[in-house]
Enzyme design. Structure first.
Site, PDB file in Angstrom:
ATOM      1  CG  HIS A 187      -1.889   0.985   1.437  1.00 17.66           C
ATOM      2  ND1 HIS A 187      -1.608   2.285   1.812  1.00 17.66           N
ATOM      3  CD2 HIS A 187      -3.239   0.924   1.287  1.00 17.66           C
ATOM      4  CE1 HIS A 187      -2.746   2.966   1.897  1.00 17.66           C
ATOM      5  NE2 HIS A 187      -3.750   2.171   1.577  1.00 17.66           N
ATOM      6  CG  ASP A 227       0.514  -2.391   6.139  1.00 17.98           C
ATOM      7  OD1 ASP A 227      -0.457  -2.505   6.925  1.00 17.98           O
ATOM      8  OD2 ASP A 227       0.456  -1.748   5.078  1.00 17.98           O
ATOM      9  CD  GLN A 268      -6.840  -4.276   3.989  1.00 18.76           C
ATOM     10  OE1 GLN A 268      -7.806  -5.008   4.217  1.00 18.76           O
ATOM     11  NE2 GLN A 268      -6.981  -3.000   3.696  1.00 18.76           N
ATOM     12  CE  LYS A 321      -7.223  -0.207   6.222  1.00 20.47           C
ATOM     13  NZ  LYS A 321      -8.008   0.391   5.142  1.00 20.47           N
ATOM     14  CB  CYS A 360      -3.926   3.470  -1.457  1.00 28.48           C
ATOM     15  SG  CYS A 360      -5.091   4.798  -1.210  1.00 28.48           S
TER      16      CYS A 360
END
Lengths: 156, 412
Positions: free
Chosen positions: B129, B206, B209, B232, B370
């Site tokens: 991302h 990261d 997600q 999220k 993104c």
């Protein structure tokens, strides 16, 4: 919460679909003396406008684009509108089109452009329709900078 | 994502009652919210926790001598403990509240980045991302370090041998997404972390997600940093977390500066607070932390294995159904995939799909997500992306399919 009743067929009218499938004046022409590129960083739409200016006349108007149906149809309908028209008239058309969409007054558009009037009811799609016109303006102004639909904000 | 074997099934009908936002009509159709990878919705339990806090307990934290301030501090610090337990960190000193994943990554880029010198390398992947690309690009500009990018294959999977080949003497940090937001790919992070750590290279994951969809155990992963967002995972916007291994955090210089992160301030010199406060300058998002903890409690109560199992079912159902549509191609076909489908339909731009679907009540994302380098890798302007959460149903996927069929008829 009351939302305006919108029908998909207001946005994707037959003329719009037709122009998006079979765009007029698409492709880089053999002769041109002005060009400009436009870009919508939010959705990735790209438009390039080619002009053959003869005196005050837009002798040739053509475009290349990668974008959604609204963007393609708008570019195609735009070339039909301003092709072989005087510069001043073309500028007025750009201003009128931009104002009609950005003020929700799409219904005031006339002729074939009226088919794009429904876009004014879809705020997230207005930029798709106005990108070719902003790019045309840049080409007429012989501005070499890339036009974006996000002029007010820095690109993220 | 591999579901747990003994997960009790979810009672999705009663779960949906916790999410009033889902029970609405959009453009005359029931909302099918399939844009969870962009942001999930919040259950009443999270909204009530926030409301409760502001109604009864609010004051500034860590400084008051009065009762409300103690209460606010207790609740804020209890939220930190909830986060610690949720990701199985060793200590609350390793839990730094941030505005979100982006700020968490920027913190590491700034603080760890101060050690980097010209010629050092940062290794990322081609599926990141923008928030796990741009902070490193800026760091490279500041320090003269070099950004290395490991490639992905046509399925959207990391090419592991190439990644390993790029992991070299000069690598000072590996920063990689746990799960790709644009493709759904779940990366083999344990293999990557083991390889990096054996060379003494710290690893940042990261997790934006990953964390809503599977149990994350930072000690089992053995990563040095894990960044994620509240919004999220059914928590509030404006709150996120940076997990940092204490041994690594201890030596890092501060990021933002101001109140709360200091011990003493004098014009002769300032001393900094202990972990994790050294990295939390200014009044924090107290209500956000409390809301995030409520979201974690909610997810824990449902059970992350059960969530993963339900979502795996939705993914395979959606994949099977979508592939029935002529001209539809799925972008991102990794063997191990989170519950999202990125796709294109021949002759219809993703943006047009997004509008047509919205007119049928179906919310998806259309565009580059993104992750413009991912789109470039596949030669695409963008994709349409449907991303599922545990409160989604097969009925909503049917609604998606009907709307896609309508789009195909319109553009036929």
């Amino acid at each position: 919460m009351s939302e305006p009743v919108r029908e998909l067929t207001d946005l994707y009218r037959q003329i719009v679909l037709d122009h998006s499938r079979h765009p007029r004046h698409q492709g880089r022409p053999e002769h041109f003396n002005r060009e400009a590129e436009g870009h919508n960083p939010l959705c990735g739409d790209k438009v390039r406008i080619y002009l053959q200016l003869q005196g005050n006349l837009l002798q040739e108007v053509a475009f290349e684009a990668s974008g959604c149906a609204i963007c393609l149809a708008s570019a195609s309908l735009m070339t039909e509108t301003v092709h072989r028209r005087p510069l001043l008239e073309a500028r007025a058309s750009v201003e009128q089109f931009d104002r009609a969409l950005s003020t929700g007054a799409g219904a005031t558009l006339t002729g074939d452009l009226a088919a794009l009037g429904g876009v004014s009811q879809y705020p997230s799609r207005i930029r798709c329709a106005t990108l070719p016109w902003k790019t045309l303006l840049a080409a007429m102004d012989a501005s070499s900078a890339t036009v974006t639909t996000e002029q007010e904000s820095t690109q993220r | 994502m591999s579901p747990g074997t003994t997960a009790p099934p979810l009672d999705v009908a009663s779960i949906r009652a916790d999410f009033p936002v889902l029970a609405q009509q959009i453009n005359g159709h029931p909302l099918a919210y399939l844009d969870n990878a962009a942001s999930s919705q919040r259950p009443l339990q999270v909204l009530e926790a926030i409301q409760n806090y502001y109604t009864h307990d609010h004051a500034n934290v860590h400084r008051g001598v009065h009762s409300l301030s103690h209460r606010a501090t207790d609740r804020y610090e209890a939220a930190r403990e909830t986060v610690r337990a949720f990701i199985n960190a060793a200590s609350v000193r390793e839990i730094i509240f941030t505005r979100g994943t982006t700020e968490a990554i920027n913190l590491v880029a700034f603080s760890l980045g101060q050690r980097l010198q010209a010629g050092d390398e940062i290794l990322i992947t081609a599926m990141e991302h923008h928030s796990n690309i741009v902070p490193w690009q800026l760091l490279c500009e500041r320090s003269g370090a070099i950004l290395r990018v490991a490639p992905i294959n046509d399925a959207g999977e990391l090419v592991l041998p190439e990644f390993m080949a790029l992991l070299g003497q000069r690598t000072k940090l590996v920063a990689i997404t746990h799960v790709s937001n644009a493709l759904g790919t779940v990366n083999p992070v344990k293999v990557i972390i083991a390889a990096a750590r054996s060379r003494g290279v710290p690893v940042l994951l990261d997790g934006a997600q990953a964390i809503p969809h599977q149990a994350v155990d930072v000690r089992d992963l053995d990563c040095d940093f894990y960044a994620f967002s509240g919004h999220k995972m059914c928590g509030p916007t404006g709150i996120g977390v940076l997990y940092g291994r204490e041994a690594v955090l201890r030596d890092l210089p501060p990021f933002q500066s101001g109140g709360d992160m200091i011990l003493t301030v004098s014009f002769k010199g300032t001393t900094y607070n202990e972990l994790p406060y050294r990295f939390e300058a200014g009044t924090p998002h107290i209500a956000g932390a409390i809301g995030l903890a409520a979201a974690m409690d909610y997810l824990t109560r449902l059970g992350l294995p059960a969530i993963a199992a339900w979502e795996a079912g939705l993914l395979s159902y959606a994949t099977g159904l979508l592939l029935q549509l002529p001209g539809l191609s799925i972008v991102g076909t990794a063997g191990d995939k989170a519950s999202l489908v990125s796709f294109n339909i021949a002759g219809i731009h993703p943006h047009d799909l997004g509008t047509i679907l919205d007119q049928r009540g179906v919310a998806i994302r259309a565009g580059h997500h993104c992750a413009m380098p991912v789109m470039e890798r596949f030669g695409l302007a963008g994709t349409a992306r449907a991303s599922f959460a545990f409160y989604n149903t097969r009925g909503e996927i049917d609604q998606l399919l009907d709307a896609l069929r309508l789009a195909q008829r319109m553009f036929a």
